[in-house]
Write a protein that holds these residues in place. Structure first.
Motif, PDB file in Angstrom:
ATOM      1  N   ASP A 166      21.641 -25.356   9.720  1.00 51.89           N
ATOM      2  CA  ASP A 166      21.434 -26.662   9.090  1.00 51.89           C
ATOM      3  C   ASP A 166      21.845 -26.638   7.620  1.00 51.89           C
ATOM      4  O   ASP A 166      22.454 -27.586   7.132  1.00 51.89           O
ATOM      5  N   LEU A 167      21.476 -25.541   6.930  1.00 52.31           N
ATOM      6  CA  LEU A 167      21.845 -25.433   5.503  1.00 52.31           C
ATOM      7  C   LEU A 167      23.360 -25.381   5.325  1.00 52.31           C
ATOM      8  O   LEU A 167      23.906 -26.038   4.437  1.00 52.31           O
ATOM      9  N   LEU A 168      24.056 -24.587   6.127  1.00 52.26           N
ATOM     10  CA  LEU A 168      25.500 -24.447   5.991  1.00 52.26           C
ATOM     11  C   LEU A 168      26.241 -25.714   6.402  1.00 52.26           C
ATOM     12  O   LEU A 168      27.338 -25.972   5.925  1.00 52.26           O
ATOM     13  N   GLU A 169      25.675 -26.493   7.276  1.00 51.99           N
ATOM     14  CA  GLU A 169      26.305 -27.740   7.680  1.00 51.99           C
ATOM     15  C   GLU A 169      26.019 -28.873   6.710  1.00 51.99           C
ATOM     16  O   GLU A 169      26.662 -29.921   6.780  1.00 51.99           O
ATOM     17  N   ASN A 170      25.101 -28.679   5.792  1.00 51.16           N
ATOM     18  CA  ASN A 170      24.737 -29.707   4.817  1.00 51.16           C
ATOM     19  C   ASN A 170      25.879 -29.866   3.821  1.00 51.16           C
ATOM     20  O   ASN A 170      26.248 -28.905   3.131  1.00 51.16           O
ATOM     21  N   THR A 205      10.968 -16.778  15.977  1.00 52.20           N
ATOM     22  CA  THR A 205      11.267 -16.640  14.554  1.00 52.20           C
ATOM     23  C   THR A 205      12.774 -16.524  14.349  1.00 52.20           C
ATOM     24  O   THR A 205      13.325 -17.177  13.461  1.00 52.20           O
ATOM     25  N   GLU A 206      13.431 -15.729  15.167  1.00 52.87           N
ATOM     26  CA  GLU A 206      14.873 -15.564  15.054  1.00 52.87           C
ATOM     27  C   GLU A 206      15.586 -16.881  15.324  1.00 52.87           C
ATOM     28  O   GLU A 206      16.539 -17.239  14.635  1.00 52.87           O
ATOM     29  N   GLU A 207      15.118 -17.584  16.316  1.00 53.23           N
ATOM     30  CA  GLU A 207      15.734 -18.867  16.642  1.00 53.23           C
ATOM     31  C   GLU A 207      15.526 -19.858  15.517  1.00 53.23           C
ATOM     32  O   GLU A 207      16.456 -20.591  15.142  1.00 53.23           O
ATOM     33  N   ARG A 208      14.322 -19.908  14.982  1.00 53.90           N
ATOM     34  CA  ARG A 208      14.020 -20.835  13.886  1.00 53.90           C
ATOM     35  C   ARG A 208      14.857 -20.502  12.641  1.00 53.90           C
ATOM     36  O   ARG A 208      15.371 -21.413  11.990  1.00 53.90           O
ATOM     37  N   LEU A 209      14.947 -19.217  12.320  1.00 52.51           N
ATOM     38  CA  LEU A 209      15.722 -18.800  11.139  1.00 52.51           C
ATOM     39  C   LEU A 209      17.204 -19.127  11.334  1.00 52.51           C
ATOM     40  O   LEU A 209      17.862 -19.635  10.427  1.00 52.51           O
TER      41      LEU A 209
END
Length: 181
Positions: free
Chosen positions: A29-33, A19-23
Protein backbone atom coordinates in the motif's frame (compact mmCIF):
# COMPACT_ATOMS: atom_id res chain seq x y z
CA UNK A 1 1.78 -31.38 27.81
CA UNK A 2 1.69 -32.22 24.19
CA UNK A 3 -1.69 -30.46 23.93
CA UNK A 4 -0.25 -27.27 25.45
CA UNK A 5 2.80 -27.29 23.15
CA UNK A 6 0.59 -27.97 20.12
CA UNK A 7 -1.67 -25.08 21.07
CA UNK A 8 1.33 -22.70 21.50
CA UNK A 9 2.78 -23.77 18.17
CA UNK A 10 -0.56 -23.31 16.43
CA UNK A 11 -1.02 -19.83 17.95
CA UNK A 12 2.53 -18.87 16.89
CA UNK A 13 1.89 -20.03 13.32
CA UNK A 14 -1.36 -18.11 13.09
CA UNK A 15 0.20 -14.93 14.46
CA UNK A 16 3.32 -15.15 12.29
CA UNK A 17 1.30 -15.96 9.21
CA UNK A 18 -1.05 -13.06 9.74
CA UNK A 19 1.79 -10.72 10.75
CA UNK A 20 3.72 -11.43 7.57
CA UNK A 21 0.63 -10.95 5.47
CA UNK A 22 -0.27 -7.72 7.23
CA UNK A 23 3.28 -6.34 6.90
CA UNK A 24 3.43 -7.26 3.20
CA UNK A 25 0.05 -5.62 2.56
CA UNK A 26 1.08 -2.44 4.39
CA UNK A 27 4.33 -2.14 2.39
CA UNK A 28 2.48 -2.73 -0.87
CA UNK A 29 0.00 0.00 0.00
CA UNK A 30 2.83 2.41 0.86
CA UNK A 31 4.72 1.76 -2.39
CA UNK A 32 1.57 2.14 -4.45
CA UNK A 33 0.77 5.48 -2.80
CA UNK A 34 1.53 8.24 -5.35
CA UNK A 35 2.36 10.75 -2.62
CA UNK A 36 5.06 8.51 -1.15
CA UNK A 37 6.61 7.51 -4.52
CA UNK A 38 6.64 11.19 -5.59
CA UNK A 39 8.36 12.19 -2.34
CA UNK A 40 10.97 9.44 -2.72
CA UNK A 41 11.60 10.46 -6.35
CA UNK A 42 12.03 14.14 -5.36
CA UNK A 43 14.41 13.14 -2.56
CA UNK A 44 16.60 11.17 -4.99
CA UNK A 45 16.56 14.06 -7.49
CA UNK A 46 17.56 16.50 -4.75
CA UNK A 47 20.39 14.19 -3.68
CA UNK A 48 21.68 13.96 -7.26
CA UNK A 49 21.56 17.76 -7.67
CA UNK A 50 23.42 18.19 -4.38
CA UNK A 51 26.14 15.77 -5.52
CA UNK A 52 26.49 17.65 -8.82
CA UNK A 53 26.67 21.02 -7.03
CA UNK A 54 29.30 19.60 -4.67
CA UNK A 55 31.40 18.37 -7.62
CA UNK A 56 31.18 21.77 -9.33
CA UNK A 57 32.16 23.59 -6.13
CA UNK A 58 35.04 21.22 -5.44
CA UNK A 59 36.20 21.50 -9.07
CA UNK A 60 36.22 25.31 -8.76
CA UNK A 61 38.44 24.99 -5.69
CA UNK A 62 40.69 22.37 -7.37
CA UNK A 63 39.68 19.76 -4.83
CA UNK A 64 39.11 16.28 -6.26
CA UNK A 65 35.64 14.83 -5.92
CA UNK A 66 34.81 11.30 -4.86
CA UNK A 67 34.36 10.36 -8.54
CA UNK A 68 37.81 11.80 -9.35
CA UNK A 69 39.36 9.82 -6.54
CA UNK A 70 37.57 6.67 -7.69
CA UNK A 71 38.87 7.14 -11.29
CA UNK A 72 42.36 7.74 -9.94
CA UNK A 73 42.11 4.61 -7.80
CA UNK A 74 41.07 2.51 -10.82
CA UNK A 75 43.95 3.89 -12.88
CA UNK A 76 46.39 3.23 -10.07
CA UNK A 77 45.19 -0.37 -9.82
CA UNK A 78 45.58 -0.76 -13.58
CA UNK A 79 49.13 0.62 -13.48
CA UNK A 80 49.92 -1.60 -10.51
CA UNK A 81 48.70 -4.70 -12.40
CA UNK A 82 50.74 -3.74 -15.46
CA UNK A 83 53.83 -3.15 -13.32
CA UNK A 84 53.42 -6.57 -11.71
CA UNK A 85 53.27 -8.10 -15.19
CA UNK A 86 56.46 -6.28 -16.18
CA UNK A 87 58.18 -7.40 -12.97
CA UNK A 88 57.17 -11.00 -13.69
CA UNK A 89 58.60 -10.72 -17.20
CA UNK A 90 61.86 -9.25 -15.89
CA UNK A 91 62.10 -12.05 -13.32
CA UNK A 92 61.63 -14.65 -16.07
CA UNK A 93 64.32 -12.99 -18.17
CA UNK A 94 66.63 -12.78 -15.17
CA UNK A 95 66.14 -16.47 -14.42
CA UNK A 96 66.83 -17.43 -18.03
CA UNK A 97 69.95 -15.23 -18.17
CA UNK A 98 71.34 -16.22 -14.77
CA UNK A 99 74.49 -18.40 -14.53
CA UNK A 100 72.41 -21.26 -13.14
CA UNK A 101 70.31 -21.23 -16.33
CA UNK A 102 71.58 -22.21 -19.74
CA UNK A 103 71.54 -18.69 -21.20
CA UNK A 104 74.62 -16.85 -19.96
CA UNK A 105 76.89 -19.77 -19.12
CA UNK A 106 76.46 -21.28 -22.58
CA UNK A 107 77.29 -17.95 -24.19
CA UNK A 108 80.31 -17.52 -21.90
CA UNK A 109 81.56 -21.00 -22.80
CA UNK A 110 81.24 -20.30 -26.52
CA UNK A 111 83.03 -16.96 -26.19
CA UNK A 112 85.83 -18.57 -24.18
CA UNK A 113 86.29 -21.26 -26.84
CA UNK A 114 86.44 -18.63 -29.60
CA UNK A 115 88.97 -16.56 -27.63
CA UNK A 116 91.17 -19.61 -27.06
CA UNK A 117 91.04 -20.49 -30.76
CA UNK A 118 91.99 -16.92 -31.70
CA UNK A 119 94.95 -17.03 -29.27
CA UNK A 120 96.20 -20.27 -30.87
CA UNK A 121 95.92 -18.80 -34.37
CA UNK A 122 97.69 -15.61 -33.29
CA UNK A 123 100.51 -17.63 -31.73
CA UNK A 124 100.92 -19.69 -34.94
CA UNK A 125 101.05 -16.55 -37.06
CA UNK A 126 103.61 -14.92 -34.78
CA UNK A 127 105.79 -18.04 -34.83
CA UNK A 128 105.63 -18.20 -38.62
CA UNK A 129 106.35 -14.48 -39.01
CA UNK A 130 109.25 -14.26 -36.50
CA UNK A 131 111.82 -16.34 -38.50
CA UNK A 132 111.00 -14.45 -41.70
CA UNK A 133 111.85 -11.11 -40.13
CA UNK A 134 115.18 -11.87 -38.51
CA UNK A 135 116.86 -14.45 -40.80
CA UNK A 136 117.97 -15.14 -44.35
CA UNK A 137 115.51 -16.04 -47.13
CA UNK A 138 116.59 -19.67 -47.00
CA UNK A 139 115.81 -19.90 -43.28
CA UNK A 140 112.53 -18.08 -43.80
CA UNK A 141 111.59 -20.50 -46.59
CA UNK A 142 112.35 -23.41 -44.30
CA UNK A 143 109.96 -21.90 -41.72
CA UNK A 144 107.23 -21.71 -44.33
CA UNK A 145 107.31 -17.97 -45.03
CA UNK A 146 107.12 -16.60 -48.56
CA UNK A 147 110.33 -15.17 -50.00
CA UNK A 148 110.47 -11.42 -50.47
CA UNK A 149 109.95 -10.21 -54.02
CA UNK A 150 113.10 -8.92 -55.73
CA UNK A 151 113.20 -5.67 -57.60
CA UNK A 152 112.73 -5.96 -61.33
CA UNK A 153 116.06 -4.33 -62.33
CA UNK A 154 117.50 -5.59 -65.63
CA UNK A 155 121.00 -7.07 -65.44
CA UNK A 156 122.35 -6.49 -68.93
CA UNK A 157 122.48 -3.42 -71.15
CA UNK A 158 120.20 -5.08 -73.71
CA UNK A 159 117.66 -5.83 -71.04
CA UNK A 160 117.88 -2.20 -69.90
CA UNK A 161 117.16 -0.96 -73.41
CA UNK A 162 114.18 -3.27 -73.77
CA UNK A 163 112.79 -2.02 -70.44
CA UNK A 164 113.19 1.61 -71.51
CA UNK A 165 111.58 0.93 -74.91
CA UNK A 166 108.65 -0.81 -73.20
CA UNK A 167 107.91 2.18 -70.95
CA UNK A 168 105.50 4.71 -72.45
CA UNK A 169 107.06 8.05 -73.24
CA UNK A 170 105.60 11.15 -71.70
CA UNK A 171 107.00 13.53 -74.26
CA UNK A 172 109.41 15.30 -71.87
CA UNK A 173 112.16 12.70 -72.01
CA UNK A 174 115.40 13.18 -73.76
CA UNK A 175 115.77 11.27 -76.97
CA UNK A 176 117.71 8.05 -76.69
CA UNK A 177 121.39 8.09 -77.77
CA UNK A 178 122.17 6.29 -80.99
CA UNK A 179 123.68 2.89 -80.53
CA UNK A 180 127.13 2.01 -81.58
CA UNK A 181 127.41 -1.02 -83.71
Amino acid sequence: MSDASNAARSLRERLSGTTEERLGKALTDLLENPLLTGAIGRAFDAREKAVQAQEVAMGALNIPSAADIERLTRRLRSVSNRLEGIEDGVDRLDRSMSPAGTGTSEIDQRLSAIEAQLRRLTDKLERADAPARGSSPATANAAGAKPKARSAKPKTAAAKRKAVAAKPSSGTRKPAKPRKA
